[in-house]
Design a protein around this motif. Structure first.
Motif, PDB file in Angstrom:
ATOM      1  N   VAL A  47     -11.258  12.162 -36.656  1.00 18.19           N
ATOM      2  CA  VAL A  47     -11.911  11.206 -35.757  1.00 18.19           C
ATOM      3  C   VAL A  47     -12.538  11.935 -34.576  1.00 18.19           C
ATOM      4  O   VAL A  47     -13.617  11.567 -34.091  1.00 18.19           O
ATOM      5  CB  VAL A  47     -10.898  10.148 -35.271  1.00 18.19           C
ATOM      6  CG1 VAL A  47     -11.551   9.172 -34.308  1.00 18.19           C
ATOM      7  CG2 VAL A  47     -10.305   9.394 -36.450  1.00 18.19           C
ATOM      8  N   GLN A  97      -4.618   9.757 -37.348  1.00 14.52           N
ATOM      9  CA  GLN A  97      -5.994   9.851 -37.842  1.00 14.52           C
ATOM     10  C   GLN A  97      -6.379   8.580 -38.597  1.00 14.52           C
ATOM     11  O   GLN A  97      -7.482   8.058 -38.441  1.00 14.52           O
ATOM     12  CB  GLN A  97      -6.142  11.075 -38.756  1.00 14.52           C
ATOM     13  CG  GLN A  97      -6.160  12.403 -38.038  1.00 14.52           C
ATOM     14  CD  GLN A  97      -7.432  12.574 -37.202  1.00 14.52           C
ATOM     15  OE1 GLN A  97      -8.520  12.137 -37.588  1.00 14.52           O
ATOM     16  NE2 GLN A  97      -7.290  13.202 -36.045  1.00 14.52           N
ATOM     17  N   GLY A 149      -7.206   5.943 -36.226  1.00  6.81           N
ATOM     18  CA  GLY A 149      -8.540   6.105 -35.654  1.00  6.81           C
ATOM     19  C   GLY A 149      -9.624   5.554 -36.559  1.00  6.81           C
ATOM     20  O   GLY A 149     -10.566   4.893 -36.097  1.00  6.81           O
ATOM     21  N   HIS A 150      -9.505   5.815 -37.854  1.00  6.43           N
ATOM     22  CA  HIS A 150     -10.498   5.290 -38.803  1.00  6.43           C
ATOM     23  C   HIS A 150     -10.336   3.785 -38.983  1.00  6.43           C
ATOM     24  O   HIS A 150     -11.330   3.063 -39.104  1.00  6.43           O
ATOM     25  CB  HIS A 150     -10.369   6.010 -40.141  1.00  6.43           C
ATOM     26  CG  HIS A 150     -10.919   7.400 -40.129  1.00  6.43           C
ATOM     27  ND1 HIS A 150     -12.265   7.669 -40.120  1.00  6.43           N
ATOM     28  CD2 HIS A 150     -10.295   8.610 -40.098  1.00  6.43           C
ATOM     29  CE1 HIS A 150     -12.468   8.984 -40.095  1.00  6.43           C
ATOM     30  NE2 HIS A 150     -11.286   9.576 -40.079  1.00  6.43           N
ATOM     31  N   ARG A 156     -12.142   1.911 -36.352  1.00  8.56           N
ATOM     32  CA  ARG A 156     -13.590   1.822 -36.571  1.00  8.56           C
ATOM     33  C   ARG A 156     -13.925   0.732 -37.601  1.00  8.56           C
ATOM     34  O   ARG A 156     -14.900   0.002 -37.446  1.00  8.56           O
ATOM     35  CB  ARG A 156     -14.131   3.171 -37.050  1.00  8.56           C
ATOM     36  CG  ARG A 156     -14.231   4.211 -35.940  1.00  8.56           C
ATOM     37  CD  ARG A 156     -14.553   5.582 -36.484  1.00  8.56           C
ATOM     38  NE  ARG A 156     -14.982   6.458 -35.398  1.00  8.56           N
ATOM     39  CZ  ARG A 156     -16.252   6.688 -35.074  1.00  8.56           C
ATOM     40  NH1 ARG A 156     -17.208   6.101 -35.754  1.00  8.56           N
ATOM     41  NH2 ARG A 156     -16.563   7.482 -34.077  1.00  8.56           N
ATOM     42  N   ARG A 174      -4.847   5.456 -30.162  1.00  7.54           N
ATOM     43  CA  ARG A 174      -5.540   4.861 -31.306  1.00  7.54           C
ATOM     44  C   ARG A 174      -4.798   3.629 -31.810  1.00  7.54           C
ATOM     45  O   ARG A 174      -5.418   2.632 -32.185  1.00  7.54           O
ATOM     46  CB  ARG A 174      -5.698   5.904 -32.406  1.00  7.54           C
ATOM     47  CG  ARG A 174      -6.734   6.963 -32.040  1.00  7.54           C
ATOM     48  CD  ARG A 174      -6.759   8.090 -33.025  1.00  7.54           C
ATOM     49  NE  ARG A 174      -7.724   9.101 -32.613  1.00  7.54           N
ATOM     50  CZ  ARG A 174      -7.677  10.377 -32.949  1.00  7.54           C
ATOM     51  NH1 ARG A 174      -6.688  10.811 -33.731  1.00  7.54           N
ATOM     52  NH2 ARG A 174      -8.600  11.222 -32.535  1.00  7.54           N
TER      53      ARG A 174
END
Length: 954
Positions: free
Chosen positions: A544, A624, A627-628, A631, A668
Motif C-alpha cells: 500500500v 497490508q 490497506g487494500h 481502498r 489502516r
C-alpha cells in the motif's frame, strides 16, 4: 386466489397431466407423439383440446381436455357433460375423448363417470344420459341433437375425476422417470429426478407458447432423449434453468448422493402435506457437506417449488445482500438495494405470499440462529433449510439432521469420480480406495483435497500407500492446527496441497504459484463468499505504501503484470477455491475480469489462519490486506454505489473481527472502521455508524497513532450525527452514546485543528470549515447549547473567509449559488450551475446535492420529462448514488412541494413527476429518516396525488 394465480396454477396442472401421459406412452411402439395444446393453429378443435395422443400413422388415439379447480372445488355432472359435448362436437376424429379434472365430483358427477366407463352402446348410452339429466334441459337438448356420428363419439368419451394434487402427481412422475433412467443405466436418476421433471414441464410450456404450432408435436423419441440426458449436464442446469425461479448462488449439485442426509429432508417436507412454513436444520462442522446436502435436496425436489432462494448468512451484510437478490428474482420492481433490512424482509415475505405454490429458502452458514430468525418467513406456504456448524445455537422448530462423515461406499464413489477412474479399474483398486477413504476420515473436504492432490500430481492408486505415509507424518506435525471435531488428516491433506503449490514456486520471481499462495493466505481473513479476486491479487503482490496517494480506489493488476487466471487455476486444481457470482458494477471499472470473485470453504480459511498464526509476518500481511480493503470500500462508498458497498461490507466486517481478535489495531484498521461507518450513517443506521466511529478512535489510540486527520474526521462525524438526529421527533430519535456536550466538544476540537492547518494544510482546513458551517446552519439543538453552536458557526465562517479559495470551496460555492437561485425562483440559472458542476465530474455527496437541485430546477421550469429522467436514473441505475439517503429525503420533500404548487397553477405535467417521486421505492422508510416537517410535506403531497388520481378516475 386471484385470477392470475388461478390461471398459472391451471396451466401448471394441465402441463403436469400432459407430461404424465407422455411418460405413460413412452414404451408404446405405436405412439408417435403427444401434441401440446392439441391440433395445430387454425384447426377449429384447437380451443377444445389441451393435448392429444397421435399414433405413428397420424391417427389421433386420444383427445384430452384438462380442467383444474382450487383445492376442494367440485364439478357437477352437468358441467362435465357440457365440456365433453363441446369437445366431441368441435374436435377432429379421435379414438377416445377424455376429460381430466382434479375437481371432486359434484352432483351426478360420479354417476356420469360410471356410465361413460360402462361401455354402453351409443343408443343405450344416450337413453341413460337423457334419464340421468332429466332436470337439465340444456344438456338434454344437446344430447337429442347429436348426429349418428356424434352419438358414436359420445360412446368413446370418458370422464376422470382425479383426487391427486400436484405434489402427488409430481412424486409419481419422478418415480416413473427414475425407472426409465435406471433401466437405461443412468446411475444418477435418483438425484436428478426433481431437476428433470421441472425441465420437462418447462419444455412443454415452451411448446405450448409456440404460436406457429411447429413444435407442438412432442415425439416419444424426443422425450426419451431428454429423459436420458446425462446426469452431470442435468445437474449443471440448476443455475440456468428457466422452468422456475432461482435467487442467489446455489452450489454445484454434488455427483454423489447421500441418502442418510437426503431422506430426513424428504421426510421433513412430505409432498402430500400443504401446511404452512416447515423447517429442517442441517448441523455439522465445516466441509462435512451441509450445503451439498441442501443442494442435493434441491436437485431431488426442484420441480416441487415455484421459487428457490439461497441465502448466504455468513454476515449480516451478506444476509441482506442475498435477500435483495431473492427479491430481485421474485419481483424486480420491488427490489431496491437502498432498502433497510426490515423493509427487505417484509418485501420478500409479501412476494413469497403471492406465489401460487410452495417456495424453498436455504439459509446457509448460519452462525447464531437468533440473528437469522427475523429473516425466516413464517406466514406462507414454504420450506426452510438451515445449515449451521453451531450445534449450541437454538435451532428452533422442525427436523434437525446431524451431518457427519460420508458412508464408506459414498466416499469411495467420490474418490473414483475425482480420480477419473474407468469402471473397469474400480474393482481391482477397491482396497486402495477403501484405505484412502478410511485414512481421510470419510470427510468430504478431505476426500476432495486428497483426490485433487493425487490426480494433479499424477500419482496413481499404486502410490496411495506412499501418500498415506506422508499424510500421517504431516498430520503429526500439524496436530495443533486441527480444529476441534475435525479429522487429523484433514489439516494434513490441506497442508500437502498448499505445499505442492509452494514447491512450484521459482525463487526470485513473481510466478503464478507464489501469487496463488499469497492470495489464499489473504482470503483467510475475509468472508468466504464473493471474495474479489483482484483484492486478493493486490494484497499478494503490492504494498500500500508504494501506491499513488492520489488514487483512492481499488488496485487492479493488468494481466501483463500478473495473469490472475493462472494464479486462480493453481488453487482450483487442488479444489481450494470455486468461482462465485460476479461483483456488482462499479463506475470506471473497465478492466476485463475486474468483477471476478471466488469462494472458499470456511474450514480452509481457519486452517490457513492457524498456519499463519505462527508466521512472524502475519501482522504485516493483515495490515497490508487492511490497506487494500480500505481502498475497495472507500471507492464505492464515496460514489454511493450501494450494491458494491454491501458486498465489501461483509469482507470488511469479517476482517475487523480478525483484527480485533488478533489485537492488531492500526491506522489502516481504523480507516476501515470509518469507511464502514459512513455507509451505515448514510443509510440511516446511526447507531451502528457510531459504534464503528468509536471503534476507529479506539484503534487509533491503541495504535499510538498521531494521525490528526483521522481523529478530526471521526470526531466531526460523531458530532454531526448527534446534532442531526435532533431533526427527528423525540419518539423517532435513536439513542447514541455521544452526548450533546461531547458533540460540541468534538466541534471545538475540529475548529482548533482547522485553525492550526490554515497555512500548512489549507485545503483540509477549508473543507472542515465549510462542512462545519453547513452542519450548524439551521441545527435544531436545545436552546442551552445554541449560543455555543452560534459562536462555533461564526468562527467557522470567519475561518473560511481567511483561506484562499480551493476547488472544494469553489464547487460548494457554485452549489450554494444554485440553492440561492432556487430560493429566488431563478430556475434556469440554477440548472446552469448544476450542469456546470456535473460537467466537472463531481462525485460523492457533492454529486448527490447537485443532482437534487438539478431536479428541482427542472421542475421549476416545467421541464417534466427531463426531471423524470433524472429521478428515474437515481432510482434505477446500479451506479447511481443511491447511498446518500438524506439527500433523497430532501429531494422527495422539495419536489413534492413544488409539484403540488405547480399543479395548483394548472400545470398538469407536474402530476407525472409527482407520481414518480411519491412512488419512490421504500418511501415510508425515507419519510422515517426525515424530520417531522419532511414527514408532513411528503405525506401531504402523497395524499394530494391520491386525491387527484381519484378525482380523475385513475
Amino acid at each position: 386466489m386471484d385470477g392470475g394465480r388461478g390461471a398459472a396454477r391451471g396451466f401448471h396442472y394441465q402441463y403436469l397431466r400432459t407430461l404424465e401421459r407422455l411418460v405413460a406412452v413412452i414404451d408404446d411402439p405405436e405412439v408417435g407423439c403427444v401434441r401440446v395444446e392439441g391440433p395445430p393453429p387454425g384447426d377449429t378443435a384447437v380451443d377444445k383440446v389441451d393435448f392429444d395422443v397421435v399414433d405413428a400413422d397420424g391417427t389421433v388415439r386420444e383427445a384430452v381436455q384438462v380442467k383444474s379447480r382450487v383445492a376442494g372445488g367440485s364439478m357437477s355432472g352437468a358441467l362435465a357433460l357440457g365440456v365433453l359435448l363441446d369437445m366431441l362436437n368441435g374436435s377432429q376424429e379421435a379414438g377416445r375423448y377424455r376429460l381430466l379434472t382434479n375437481a371432486r365430483p359434484g352432483v351426478k358427477g360420479e354417476r356420469l363417470e360410471e356410465v361413460l366407463a360402462a361401455g354402453l352402446t351409443p343408443h343405450v348410452l344416450l337413453d341413460t344420459l337423457l334419464e340421468l339429466f332429466h332436470d337439465a334441459p340444456q344438456r338434454r337438448d344437446q344430447l337429442t341433437r347429436l348426429s349418428v356420428d356424434g352419438r358414436s363419439r359420445l360412446a368413446r368419451c370418458r370422464l376422470e375425476f382425479d383426487a391427486r394434487d400436484d405434489s402427488e402427481i409430481l412424486e409419481e412422475l419422478r418415480n416413473g422417470l427414475r425407472g426409465i433412467r435406471n433401466r437405461a443405466h443412468q446411475g444418477l436418476g435418483d438425484s436428478s429426478a426433481g431437476l428433470l421433471t421441472g425441465y420437462l414441464i418447462s419444455e412443454i410450456h415452451g411448446r405450448a407458447a409456440d404460436m406457429t404450432g411447429e413444435s407442438a408435436a412432442f415425439s416419444v423419441a424426443e422425450l426419451r432423449s431428454l429423459i436420458l440426458v446425462d446426469a452431470q449436464t442435468l445437474a449443471q442446469s440448476i443455475g440456468t434453468r428457466d422452468w422456475g425461479t432461482i435467487g442467489g448462488k446455489i452450489p454445484a449439485i454434488p455427483d454423489v448422493r447421500r441418502p442418510r442426509l437426503i431422506e430426513p429432508l424428504l421426510a421433513a417436507f412430505p409432498a402430500t402435506h400443504q401446511q404452512p412454513t416447515r423447517r429442517a436444520t442441517l448441523v455439522g462442522p465445516s466441509g462435512i457437506g451441509k450445503s451439498s446436502a441442501a443442494a442435493l435436496y434441491i436437485a431431488e425436489r426442484a420441480d416441487a417449488y415455484d421459487f428457490i432462494g439461497w441465502i448466504d448468512c455468513e454476515t449480516t451484510a451478506s444476509t441482506h445482500g442475498s435477500f435483495l437478490r431473492v427479491l430481485d428474482a421474485l419481483d424486480p420492481n420491488a427490489a431496491r438495494p437502498g432498502a433497510q433490512p426490515d423493509q427487505t424482509q417484509q418485501a420478500v415475505q409479501r412476494a413469497l405470499g403471492r406465489l401460487p405454490g410452495r417456495w424453498l429458502l436455504v439459509f446457509d452458514n448460519v452462525a447464531v440462529m437468533r440473528q437469522a430468525e427475523p429473516w425466516v418467513p413464517t406466514a406462507s406456504q414454504g420450506d426452510v433449510i438451515v445449515t449451521t456448524l453451531n450445534a449450541a445455537t437454538h435451532l428452533g422448530t422442525g427436523e434437525v439432521v446431524q451431518v457427519s462423515a460420508m458412508e464408506r461406499p459414498e466416499s469411495v464413489q467420490l474418490l473414483t469420480r475425482r480420480l477419473h477412474l474407468p469402471d473397469a479399474e474400480i474393482t481391482p483398486w477397491q482396497a486402495a480406495l477403501d484405505r484412502l477413504a478410511r485414512e481421510l476420515g470419510d470427510w468430504p473436504l478431505a476426500l476432495e483435497l486428497g483426490a485433487a492432490y493425487l490426480y494433479t500430481c499424477g500419482l496413481g492408486l499404486d502410490q496411495v500407500d506412499h501418500y498415506l505415509t506422508a499424510l500421517k507424518l504431516r498430520s503429526y506435525a500439524d496436530e495443533e492446527m486441527v480444529p476441534l471435531g475435525y479429522p487429523q488428516t484433514l489439516a494434513a491433506a490441506h497442508t500437502m496441497c498448499i505445499e505442492q503449490i509452494e514447491a512450484r514456486i521459482r525463487p526470485g520471481t513473481v510466478d503464478a504459484a507464489a501469487v496463488a499462495v499469497q492470495m489464499f493466505y489473504a482470503a483467510a481473513y475475509l468472508a468466504s463468499h464473493q471474495i474479489p479476486a483482484h483484492l486478493l491479487l493486490a494484497a499478494a503482490i503490492s504494498r500500500v505504501e508504494d501506491l499513488d496517494a492520489e488514487h483512492h480506489g481499488p488496485v487492479l493488476i493488468p494481466p501483463e503484470t500478473v495473469n490472475i487466471g493462472e494464479a486462480l487455476r493453481e488453487l482450483a486444481r487442488f479444489s481450494l477455491i470455486k468461482n462465485d457470482l460476479a461483483l456488482p458494477p462499479s463506475y470506471g471499472e473497465t478492466m476485463p475480469g475486474a468483477d471476478r470473485s471466488l469462494s472458499i470453504n470456511t474450514v480452509s480459511q481457519e486452517l490457513m489462519r492457524e498456519r499463519l498464526s505462527r508466521h512472524p509476518a502475519q501482522a504485516t500481511a493483515v495490515d497490508q490486506l487492511a490497506g487494500h480493503m480500505e481502498r475497495w470500500l472507500t471507492g464505492p462508498a464515496q460514489l454511493g454505489e450501494l450494491e458494491r458497498v454491501r458486498v465489501m461490507q461483509s469482507h470488511a466486517e469479517m476482517l475487523l473481527e480478525h483484527i480485533d481478535h488478533l489485537d492488531l489495531p492500526t491506522e489502516r484498521a481504523a480507516l476501515i472502521c470509518g469507511n464502514l461507518a459512513a455507509p451505515y450513517y448514510m443509510q440511516g443506521d446511526v447507531v451502528r455508524a457510531e459504534e464503528l466511529y468509536l471503534q476507529e478512535l479506539d484503534f487509533l489510540a491503541r495504535a499510538g497513532s498521531d494521525n490528526d486527520v483521522l481523529v478530526v474526521q471521526t470526531r466531526f462525524a460523531l458530532a454531526a450525527m448527534r446534532i442531526q438526529i435532533h431533526e427527528l421527533g423525540s419518539d423517532r430519535r435513536p439513542t447514541l452514546k455521544t452526548t450533546l456536550e461531547e458533540a460540541v466538544a468534538h466541534l471545538e476540537f475540529v475548529l482548533y485543528q482547522a485553525q492550526v492547518w490554515v497555512f500548512e494544510y489549507s485545503k483540509a482546513a477549508m473543507k472542515l470549515a465549510i462542512d462545519s458551517r453547513l452542519l450548524l446552519q439551521g441545527s435544531s439543538v436545545p436552546k442551552d447549547l445554541s449560543p455555543r453552536l452560534a459562536l462555533l458557526a461564526e468562527a467557522f465562517t470567519d475561518l473560511e473567509s481567511r483561506i484562499e479559495p480551493t476547488p472544494y470551496a469553489t464547487q460548494y460555492g457554485a452549489l450554494e449559488q444554485a440553492e440561492d437561485c432556487l430560493r429566488n425562483e431563478r430556475y434556469a440559472e440554477a440548472e446552469a450551475h448544476c450542469r456546470g458542476l456535473l460537467d466537472q465530474g463531481v462525485s460523492g455527496p457533492l454529486e448527490v446535492e447537485t443532482r437534487r437541485r438539478l431536479v428541482e430546477a427542472l421542475a421549476g421550469q416545467a421541464k417534466w420529462d427531463e426531471a423524470i429522467g433524472e429521478v428515474t436514473y437515481w432510482q434505477d441505475d446500479a451506479m447511481a448514488p443511491r447511498l446518500f439517503r438524506h439527500a433523497i429525503v430532501d429531494l422527495i420533500r422539495n419536489v413534492c412541494v413544488s409539484c403540488a404548487a405547480a399543479f395548483d397553477k394548472g400545470e398538469a405535467g407536474s402530476l407525472r413527476l409527482l407520481d414518480r417521486v411519491v412512488d419512490w421505492p421504500d418511501l415510508d422508510e425515507f419519510i422515517a429518516m426525515g424530520s417531522d416537517a419532511d414527514h408532513r410535506a411528503i405525506t401531504s403531497a402523497r395524499a394530494l396525488r391520491d386525491l387527484i388520481r381519484k378525482a380523475l378516475g385513475g
